[in-house]
Design a protein around this motif. Structure first.
Motif, mmCIF file in Angstrom:
data_model
loop_
_atom_site.group_PDB
_atom_site.id
_atom_site.type_symbol
_atom_site.label_atom_id
_atom_site.label_comp_id
_atom_site.label_asym_id
_atom_site.label_seq_id
_atom_site.Cartn_x
_atom_site.Cartn_y
_atom_site.Cartn_z
ATOM 1 N N CYS A 28 0.830 -1.214 0.000
ATOM 2 C CA CYS A 28 0.000 0.000 0.000
ATOM 3 C C CYS A 28 0.858 1.254 0.000
ATOM 4 C CB CYS A 28 -0.934 0.007 1.208
ATOM 5 S SG CYS A 28 -2.288 -1.170 1.124
ATOM 6 N N VAL A 29 1.884 1.263 0.833
ATOM 7 C CA VAL A 29 2.774 2.423 0.905
ATOM 8 C C VAL A 29 3.467 2.646 -0.435
ATOM 9 C CG1 VAL A 29 4.883 3.333 1.987
ATOM 10 C CG2 VAL A 29 3.101 2.274 3.406
ATOM 11 N N LEU A 30 3.917 1.572 -1.067
ATOM 12 C CA LEU A 30 4.558 1.711 -2.383
ATOM 13 C C LEU A 30 3.579 2.214 -3.432
ATOM 14 C CD1 LEU A 30 6.833 -1.464 -2.440
ATOM 15 C CD2 LEU A 30 7.537 0.928 -2.194
ATOM 16 N N SER A 31 2.332 1.782 -3.344
ATOM 17 C CA SER A 31 1.307 2.274 -4.267
ATOM 18 C C SER A 31 1.074 3.767 -4.069
ATOM 19 C CB SER A 31 0.000 1.498 -4.061
ATOM 20 O OG SER A 31 -1.009 2.006 -4.900
ATOM 21 N N VAL A 32 0.984 4.207 -2.818
ATOM 22 C CA VAL A 32 0.819 5.632 -2.523
ATOM 23 C C VAL A 32 2.007 6.403 -3.082
ATOM 24 C CG1 VAL A 32 0.817 7.343 -0.653
ATOM 25 C CG2 VAL A 32 -0.666 5.318 -0.498
ATOM 26 N N TYR A 33 3.201 5.912 -2.822
ATOM 27 C CA TYR A 33 4.415 6.585 -3.296
ATOM 28 C C TYR A 33 4.430 6.685 -4.829
ATOM 29 C CZ TYR A 33 9.294 7.491 -4.360
ATOM 30 O OH TYR A 33 10.453 8.020 -4.876
ATOM 31 N N ALA A 34 4.151 5.576 -5.493
ATOM 32 C CA ALA A 34 4.169 5.574 -6.959
ATOM 33 C C ALA A 34 3.148 6.557 -7.519
ATOM 34 C CB ALA A 34 3.888 4.161 -7.483
ATOM 35 N N ILE A 78 3.879 10.089 -9.763
ATOM 36 C CA ILE A 78 3.256 10.334 -11.066
ATOM 37 C C ILE A 78 2.421 11.617 -11.051
ATOM 38 C CG2 ILE A 78 1.481 9.447 -12.652
ATOM 39 C CD1 ILE A 78 2.599 6.610 -11.913
ATOM 40 N N LEU A 79 1.687 11.840 -9.971
ATOM 41 C CA LEU A 79 0.753 12.965 -9.914
ATOM 42 C C LEU A 79 1.395 14.304 -9.568
ATOM 43 C CD1 LEU A 79 -2.141 11.165 -8.007
ATOM 44 C CD2 LEU A 79 -2.206 11.951 -10.393
ATOM 45 N N ALA A 138 -11.119 16.335 -0.089
ATOM 46 C CA ALA A 138 -11.820 15.189 -0.695
ATOM 47 C C ALA A 138 -12.632 14.471 0.392
ATOM 48 C CB ALA A 138 -10.819 14.233 -1.334
ATOM 49 N N PRO A 139 -13.810 13.972 0.047
ATOM 50 C CA PRO A 139 -14.677 13.338 1.050
ATOM 51 C C PRO A 139 -13.989 12.254 1.886
ATOM 52 C CG PRO A 139 -15.863 13.607 -1.003
ATOM 53 C CD PRO A 139 -14.435 14.008 -1.276
ATOM 54 N N TYR A 171 -7.625 5.824 -3.593
ATOM 55 C CA TYR A 171 -7.964 7.201 -3.979
ATOM 56 C C TYR A 171 -6.920 7.744 -4.952
ATOM 57 C CZ TYR A 171 -8.281 12.260 -3.673
ATOM 58 O OH TYR A 171 -8.357 13.600 -3.983
ATOM 59 N N LEU A 172 -5.655 7.567 -4.623
ATOM 60 C CA LEU A 172 -4.585 8.079 -5.483
ATOM 61 C C LEU A 172 -4.549 7.352 -6.830
ATOM 62 C CD1 LEU A 172 -1.837 8.695 -2.816
ATOM 63 C CD2 LEU A 172 -2.987 10.432 -4.216
ATOM 64 N N LEU A 173 -4.810 6.056 -6.806
ATOM 65 C CA LEU A 173 -4.885 5.312 -8.086
ATOM 66 C C LEU A 173 -6.010 5.874 -8.953
ATOM 67 C CD1 LEU A 173 -4.270 1.618 -7.020
ATOM 68 C CD2 LEU A 173 -2.873 2.978 -8.594
ATOM 69 N N SER A 174 -7.138 6.166 -8.327
ATOM 70 C CA SER A 174 -8.263 6.705 -9.106
ATOM 71 C C SER A 174 -7.907 8.081 -9.663
ATOM 72 C CB SER A 174 -9.529 6.762 -8.260
ATOM 73 O OG SER A 174 -9.458 7.777 -7.296
ATOM 74 N N GLU A 175 -7.149 8.870 -8.908
ATOM 75 C CA GLU A 175 -6.710 10.172 -9.400
ATOM 76 C C GLU A 175 -5.762 10.023 -10.593
ATOM 77 O OE1 GLU A 175 -7.569 13.500 -8.357
ATOM 78 O OE2 GLU A 175 -9.197 12.216 -7.635
ATOM 79 N N ARG A 176 -4.954 8.993 -10.566
ATOM 80 C CA ARG A 176 -4.019 8.744 -11.682
ATOM 81 C C ARG A 176 -4.757 8.442 -12.975
ATOM 82 N NH1 ARG A 176 0.229 4.342 -9.599
ATOM 83 N NH2 ARG A 176 0.510 4.113 -11.848
ATOM 84 N N TYR A 177 -5.879 7.756 -12.872
ATOM 85 C CA TYR A 177 -6.594 7.294 -14.063
ATOM 86 C C TYR A 177 -7.836 8.099 -14.358
ATOM 87 C CZ TYR A 177 -3.270 3.564 -13.732
ATOM 88 O OH TYR A 177 -2.100 2.859 -13.667
ATOM 89 N N ARG A 178 -7.958 9.251 -13.741
ATOM 90 C CA ARG A 178 -9.096 10.133 -13.981
ATOM 91 C C ARG A 178 -8.996 10.811 -15.299
ATOM 92 N NH1 ARG A 178 -11.304 14.792 -10.432
ATOM 93 N NH2 ARG A 178 -9.253 15.632 -10.688
#
Length: 103
Positions: free
Chosen positions: A43-49, A53-54, A70-71, A96-103
């Motif tokens: 999870c931490v690596l996903s947040v970092y990645a 990117i963002l 954000a809610p 949440y961050l993954l969804s922001e990446r692919y928005r």
């Protein structure tokens, strides 16, 4: 990130245990980590990645500690949510961050 925050993110009760794992890893020793710790690391690596990117490096450091409208965050910063002691909160920040990446 403080040692206490690192322990909270990974759900490790003892800072000495985390320090021992880090020292052994740096020495190239093989370490067997519990599955829940490995999930936390993922999870931490996903947040970092996602942050890499963002946002640029300086903004990403600030984002983690800044209040968020954000809610999901309810005005709190991501770090307080991720270190709440509830793994679902850390997972939700990563999602949440993954969804922001692919928005």
């Amino acid at each position: 990130m403080t040692a206490s925050e690192q322990c909270q993110l990974l759900e490790v009760d003892d800072e000495k245990v985390l320090q021992d794992w880090k020292e052994r890893a740096r020495a190239g020793e093989q370490i067997s980590l519990p599955n829940d710790v490995l999930e936390g690391i993922g999870c931490v690596l996903s947040v970092y990645a996602s942050l890499v990117i963002l946002l640029d490096h300086d903004r990403s450091k600030g984002w983690v500690r800044a209040p968020n409208r954000a809610p999901l965050f309810e005005g709190k910063c991501a770090m307080s949510l991720m270190t709440s002691g509830n793994r679902k909160d850390l997972e939700n920040v990563a999602r949440y961050l993954l969804s922001e990446r692919y928005r």
